[in-house]
Structures are given as C-alpha cells and as structure tokens.
Design an enzyme around this catalytic site. Sequence first.
Site, PDB file in Angstrom:
ATOM      1  N   ARG A  89       0.809  -1.203   0.000  1.00  0.00           N
ATOM      2  CA  ARG A  89       0.000   0.000   0.000  1.00  0.00           C
ATOM      3  C   ARG A  89       0.850   1.265   0.000  1.00  0.00           C
ATOM      4  O   ARG A  89       0.504   2.268  -0.590  1.00  0.00           O
ATOM      5  CB  ARG A  89      -0.907  -0.011   1.243  1.00  0.00           C
ATOM      6  CG  ARG A  89      -1.977   1.031   1.204  1.00  0.00           C
ATOM      7  CD  ARG A  89      -2.588   1.384   2.533  1.00  0.00           C
ATOM      8  NE  ARG A  89      -2.995   0.294   3.393  1.00  0.00           N
ATOM      9  CZ  ARG A  89      -4.025  -0.506   3.179  1.00  0.00           C
ATOM     10  NH1 ARG A  89      -4.732  -0.389   2.098  1.00  0.00           N
ATOM     11  NH2 ARG A  89      -4.331  -1.443   4.049  1.00  0.00           N
ATOM     12  N   TYR A  90       1.956   1.192   0.714  1.00  0.00           N
ATOM     13  CA  TYR A  90       2.857   2.339   0.811  1.00  0.00           C
ATOM     14  C   TYR A  90       4.005   2.148  -0.166  1.00  0.00           C
ATOM     15  O   TYR A  90       4.365   1.015  -0.491  1.00  0.00           O
ATOM     16  CB  TYR A  90       3.438   2.415   2.229  1.00  0.00           C
ATOM     17  CG  TYR A  90       2.459   2.724   3.324  1.00  0.00           C
ATOM     18  CD1 TYR A  90       1.955   4.018   3.478  1.00  0.00           C
ATOM     19  CD2 TYR A  90       2.052   1.751   4.222  1.00  0.00           C
ATOM     20  CE1 TYR A  90       1.073   4.313   4.510  1.00  0.00           C
ATOM     21  CE2 TYR A  90       1.167   2.044   5.258  1.00  0.00           C
ATOM     22  CZ  TYR A  90       0.684   3.320   5.403  1.00  0.00           C
ATOM     23  OH  TYR A  90      -0.170   3.613   6.419  1.00  0.00           O
ATOM     24  N   ARG A  93       7.237   0.130   1.724  1.00  0.00           N
ATOM     25  CA  ARG A  93       7.137  -0.979   2.665  1.00  0.00           C
ATOM     26  C   ARG A  93       5.934  -1.857   2.358  1.00  0.00           C
ATOM     27  O   ARG A  93       4.951  -1.395   1.781  1.00  0.00           O
ATOM     28  CB  ARG A  93       7.077  -0.492   4.113  1.00  0.00           C
ATOM     29  CG  ARG A  93       5.984   0.525   4.429  1.00  0.00           C
ATOM     30  CD  ARG A  93       6.457   1.340   5.636  1.00  0.00           C
ATOM     31  NE  ARG A  93       5.424   2.197   6.217  1.00  0.00           N
ATOM     32  CZ  ARG A  93       5.088   3.384   5.741  1.00  0.00           C
ATOM     33  NH1 ARG A  93       5.640   3.833   4.625  1.00  0.00           N
ATOM     34  NH2 ARG A  93       4.179   4.119   6.349  1.00  0.00           N
ATOM     35  N   CYS A 102      -3.831 -17.675  14.140  1.00  0.00           N
ATOM     36  CA  CYS A 102      -3.428 -16.935  15.330  1.00  0.00           C
ATOM     37  C   CYS A 102      -3.536 -17.873  16.517  1.00  0.00           C
ATOM     38  O   CYS A 102      -4.249 -18.880  16.461  1.00  0.00           O
ATOM     39  CB  CYS A 102      -4.334 -15.738  15.555  1.00  0.00           C
ATOM     40  SG  CYS A 102      -4.185 -14.537  14.232  1.00  0.00           S
ATOM     41  N   CYS A 106      -9.159 -12.557  18.064  1.00  0.00           N
ATOM     42  CA  CYS A 106      -9.781 -11.370  18.636  1.00  0.00           C
ATOM     43  C   CYS A 106     -11.076 -11.105  17.879  1.00  0.00           C
ATOM     44  O   CYS A 106     -11.075 -11.123  16.646  1.00  0.00           O
ATOM     45  CB  CYS A 106      -8.860 -10.172  18.468  1.00  0.00           C
ATOM     46  SG  CYS A 106      -7.159 -10.564  18.864  1.00  0.00           S
ATOM     47  N   CYS A 109     -11.057  -8.420  15.020  1.00  0.00           N
ATOM     48  CA  CYS A 109      -9.898  -8.491  14.124  1.00  0.00           C
ATOM     49  C   CYS A 109     -10.175  -7.830  12.786  1.00  0.00           C
ATOM     50  O   CYS A 109     -11.168  -8.109  12.126  1.00  0.00           O
ATOM     51  CB  CYS A 109      -9.521  -9.943  13.875  1.00  0.00           C
ATOM     52  SG  CYS A 109      -8.192 -10.088  12.672  1.00  0.00           S
ATOM     53  N   ARG A 111      -8.666  -8.402  10.131  1.00  0.00           N
ATOM     54  CA  ARG A 111      -8.572  -9.393   9.037  1.00  0.00           C
ATOM     55  C   ARG A 111      -9.470 -10.585   9.300  1.00  0.00           C
ATOM     56  O   ARG A 111      -9.146 -11.718   8.953  1.00  0.00           O
ATOM     57  CB  ARG A 111      -7.137  -9.869   8.867  1.00  0.00           C
ATOM     58  CG  ARG A 111      -6.328  -8.813   8.248  1.00  0.00           C
ATOM     59  CD  ARG A 111      -5.012  -9.202   7.655  1.00  0.00           C
ATOM     60  NE  ARG A 111      -4.337  -7.931   7.552  1.00  0.00           N
ATOM     61  CZ  ARG A 111      -3.482  -7.494   8.464  1.00  0.00           C
ATOM     62  NH1 ARG A 111      -3.090  -8.236   9.455  1.00  0.00           N
ATOM     63  NH2 ARG A 111      -2.996  -6.287   8.340  1.00  0.00           N
ATOM     64  N   ASP A 270     -11.436  -0.729  13.371  1.00  0.00           N
ATOM     65  CA  ASP A 270     -11.823  -0.735  11.955  1.00  0.00           C
ATOM     66  C   ASP A 270     -13.284  -1.154  11.806  1.00  0.00           C
ATOM     67  O   ASP A 270     -13.765  -2.024  12.550  1.00  0.00           O
ATOM     68  CB  ASP A 270     -10.942  -1.718  11.170  1.00  0.00           C
ATOM     69  CG  ASP A 270      -9.512  -1.216  11.048  1.00  0.00           C
ATOM     70  OD1 ASP A 270      -9.333   0.008  10.951  1.00  0.00           O
ATOM     71  OD2 ASP A 270      -8.593  -2.051  11.064  1.00  0.00           O
ATOM     72  N   ASP A 307      -7.002   3.560  10.385  1.00  0.00           N
ATOM     73  CA  ASP A 307      -6.558   2.952   9.145  1.00  0.00           C
ATOM     74  C   ASP A 307      -7.646   3.279   8.128  1.00  0.00           C
ATOM     75  O   ASP A 307      -8.800   2.874   8.298  1.00  0.00           O
ATOM     76  CB  ASP A 307      -6.382   1.439   9.318  1.00  0.00           C
ATOM     77  CG  ASP A 307      -5.147   0.943   8.598  1.00  0.00           C
ATOM     78  OD1 ASP A 307      -4.753   1.582   7.609  1.00  0.00           O
ATOM     79  OD2 ASP A 307      -4.596  -0.095   9.022  1.00  0.00           O
ATOM     80  N   LYS A 314      -2.534   4.530   7.288  1.00  0.00           N
ATOM     81  CA  LYS A 314      -2.898   5.002   8.621  1.00  0.00           C
ATOM     82  C   LYS A 314      -2.913   6.522   8.644  1.00  0.00           C
ATOM     83  O   LYS A 314      -1.946   7.149   8.228  1.00  0.00           O
ATOM     84  CB  LYS A 314      -1.913   4.448   9.638  1.00  0.00           C
ATOM     85  CG  LYS A 314      -2.091   2.955   9.793  1.00  0.00           C
ATOM     86  CD  LYS A 314      -0.876   2.295  10.390  1.00  0.00           C
ATOM     87  CE  LYS A 314      -0.990   0.787  10.364  1.00  0.00           C
ATOM     88  NZ  LYS A 314      -0.618   0.199   9.056  1.00  0.00           N
TER      89      LYS A 314
HETATM   90  C1  LIG Z   1       0.326  -0.743   8.966  1.00  0.00           C
HETATM   91  C2  LIG Z   1       0.829  -1.084   7.651  1.00  0.00           C
HETATM   92  C3  LIG Z   1       2.180  -0.885   7.341  1.00  0.00           C
HETATM   93  C4  LIG Z   1       3.164  -0.284   8.316  1.00  0.00           C
HETATM   94  O1  LIG Z   1       2.843   1.044   8.572  1.00  0.00           O
HETATM   95  P1  LIG Z   1       3.706   1.933   9.597  1.00  0.00           P
HETATM   96  O2  LIG Z   1       2.953   3.202   9.712  1.00  0.00           O
HETATM   97  O3  LIG Z   1       5.055   2.072   8.964  1.00  0.00           O
HETATM   98  O4  LIG Z   1       3.779   1.171  10.870  1.00  0.00           O
HETATM   99  C5  LIG Z   1       2.599  -1.224   6.082  1.00  0.00           C
HETATM  100  N1  LIG Z   1       1.744  -1.733   5.165  1.00  0.00           N
HETATM  101  C6  LIG Z   1       0.445  -1.919   5.434  1.00  0.00           C
HETATM  102  C7  LIG Z   1      -0.445  -2.455   4.376  1.00  0.00           C
HETATM  103  C8  LIG Z   1      -0.062  -1.606   6.687  1.00  0.00           C
HETATM  104  O5  LIG Z   1      -1.365  -1.814   6.959  1.00  0.00           O
HETATM  105  S1  SF4 Z   2      -6.187  -9.011  15.689  1.00  0.00           S
HETATM  106 FE1  SF4 Z   2      -6.585 -10.646  14.173  1.00  0.00          FE
HETATM  107  S2  SF4 Z   2      -4.575 -11.117  13.302  1.00  0.00           S
HETATM  108 FE2  SF4 Z   2      -4.218 -10.007  15.232  1.00  0.00          FE
HETATM  109  S3  SF4 Z   2      -3.989 -11.617  16.808  1.00  0.00           S
HETATM  110 FE3  SF4 Z   2      -6.148 -10.959  16.797  1.00  0.00          FE
HETATM  111  S4  SF4 Z   2      -7.168 -12.437  15.425  1.00  0.00           S
HETATM  112 FE4  SF4 Z   2      -4.965 -12.551  14.988  1.00  0.00          FE
END
Ligand SMILES: *Cc1c(COP(=O)(O)O)cnc(C)c1O
Ligand code: SF4
Length: 357
Positions: A89-90, A93, A102, A106, A109, A111, A270, A307, A314
């Site tokens: 996305r960025y 990174r 996991c 949670c 979550c 995801r 989220d 996010d 973010k």
């Molecule tokens: C959170 C995240 C990161 C890391 O973001 P930082 O602000 O550098 O901690 C990188 N890629 C994705 C897709 C993310 O959701």
């Molecule tokens: S937030 Fe989602 S990915 Fe993170 S530990 Fe909990 S269940 Fe696993």
Amino acid sequence: MRHRIRTLAKLETILELSDAERAALGQGGDLLPLGITPYYMSLLDPADPQQPLRRTMVPVHQEFLRTPGEADDPLGEDEHTPVPGIVHRYPDRVLFLVHDHCASYCRYCTRSRVVGQGELQPDRARLSLGLEYIRNTPQIRDVLLSGGDPLTLSDDKLDWLLGELRSIPHVQFVRIGTMVPVVMPQRITPALVKMLHKHHPLWLSIHFTHPDECTPEVVRACRRLSDAGIPLGSQTVLLKGVNDSVPVMRDLLHRQLMMRVRPYYLYQCDPISGSAHFRTTVQAGLDLMRGLRGHTTGYALPTYVIDAPGGGGKIPLLPESVLGRDGDSLLLRSYTGKVHRYPDPQPGRGVARCESA
Ligand SMILES: *Cc1c(COP(=O)(O)O)cnc(C)c1O
Ligand code: SF4
C-alpha cells in the site's frame, strides 16, 4: 496450541455463558473462528460476560449485525495484493501475511475475513512468491510480517523466512506484528529468542489490549525479547467498554513502559462487519488522548490513528488530517491527499439504533 478452546461445548465447561454469547456460538456459519489459548482462558472471568478480556475473545450475537459503513475488507487490502499474502500500500514498505493462524482470535480483528480460514498456508512455495516479489521490488526497504501471527510458525520456518528476507540487500528493516507474547507468552522460549537475535535489526510490535494482560508471564516474555536487543512496540485497538477510559488506558501504557514496550499505535477500531458494539466515536478517542497528554510520560503516548477505509494507510487524528463531517461519516485526508470516510455515528443515532435493533 492443541489445547485451545475452540467449541461452544468446551467453552461451556469453563464459563457461565450469557444469552448473547450462547446465541453467537450457536449460529456457527460465518463466525470468525473461536480460539482461546488455555493460558489466556485462565485470565477470563467465568462469571462476568462484561469483563474486558472476555469481551475481546468470546463472541456475542452483535457480531452478526451489519451497520452502515461496515465491510469485510474495510481497508481494501485485497486490492493492494500483488501476490497472495503481500499487501503493498505504501511506496517503501509491505505487509507480508505469512499465514492466517493466530494463537487466539480477537473478535474485532481487522482481518477477520481471512484469519483462521486456512487459505494462506505457510508453505515454502507460497512464501517464496512473496519473497520473490520483495526481491524484485527494490523500493521495498521495510517488511512487516503479520498474518495471522508469525510467532505461531515453528522456529525453523521463521528462521528460514527471516534469513531469506535478510539476504535481500534493499530490505533494511524487518518487524513482526504479533499477539503471541500476550496470549501465549510461553512461546517466547530461550530458543526462539536466540534464533530471532540472529536476524537483527529486528523489531516487534506486540498487540496489547488491557492492563489485565500484563501478567508475570508476559513480563518475562517481554524481558527475554528486550534482553535479546529486540525493540518492542505496542499496538492497541480502542474498544468500547474494554479500554476506552483514561484510567484503564493509562494503566496499560504505564505497564508497557515498565516492560520496555514503547506504545506505538492506538487504532480506532476498523469498521469490519459486526463491529458496532466495539467501536467508540472518534471524539471518545480524542478525549482519551487529551486525558493522557501532559498527564503522563511522553514515551507512554501512542499515536492515535485510523486505518483509512478504502486503503489510504494510517491517518493520524491530527487537525490537518481531519477535514470535517458529512452526516455520520468523518472525512479524513491520507498522506497521498485522497479523502476517506470513516463511519462515525454520533451517540443516540446510527450505532445506538442498530445495537438496540
Ligand atoms: C500498517 C501497515 C504498514 C506499516 O505502517 P507503519 O505506519 O510504517 O507502521 C505497512 N503496510 C500496510 C499495508 C499496513 O497496513
Ligand atoms: S487481531 Fe486478528 S490477526 Fe491479530 S492476533 Fe487478533 S485475530 Fe490474529
């Protein structure tokens, strides 16, 4: 891992279930998997369904209520996935989802659409595709391993993966996002820590939720990691009725400092499907931050972020990024300049109405 609590029948032998909990577990189907380590289970209150830690792990029927603005993939991660398990996305990174397991699941979550589904396997063939993508994309200088939880991989698999990443010259920075030190601190063995130590510079972001998680076991796990020279940060999701008060959050932040964990991000929850019962207003989060800033150590203060729904990354909740409101949506500007909407119904409207429905 083998002894995790995964079924209604088993849960019932340990907790006195409320109607809301029983209703959720009885529905099965689309529910995010239930999975609670025996250790974390020992921290849950058998009699009180409102206990913060219990609310984070035991489903309630509100998970099946979809309210406006919610989605299964609110961050649009699937759109930024060049190869399975990589979210790019960025510019500089990537997020590398090593698998979808996991130690504990949670309920909020982000995801929940992928975790526990078994679709992202940690086999070398798939991981190699991700590694190849990173190797062939020189602008990637930072890799965040997540999932699922990377620390539920075996030491050998993780050692191999970290070694491969370290062999890529343009990868300067690797960090692991994990909740294992909190839900299964026994996993932080001397052997694991020794292996991690070989792959420096390696950072860890630990998912903490509540001060009740800071047990002697967790203190020891963090000490082992810190003593191995691994800088520890924390990520916390702001959750209604769980950690949304100044005394609770301050206690958590202070305990983290004592464990040499530097609070990194406080996430607005989220808008995943069925999350209304967990989400606070953004105003509540801003009020919380105002109640902390100045009253405690600067190191204790996380950055409060959303996010961006739709995938803008973010966005810190600062005056320059919050543009205003449009009805029940908060308008936010991401670092690229694009405008994103976060569903932020005000008290007495939207969410409250859905909850009582
Ligand atoms: C959170 C995240 C990161 C890391 O973001 P930082 O602000 O550098 O901690 C990188 N890629 C994705 C897709 C993310 O959701
Ligand atoms: S937030 Fe989602 S990915 Fe993170 S530990 Fe909990 S269940 Fe696993």
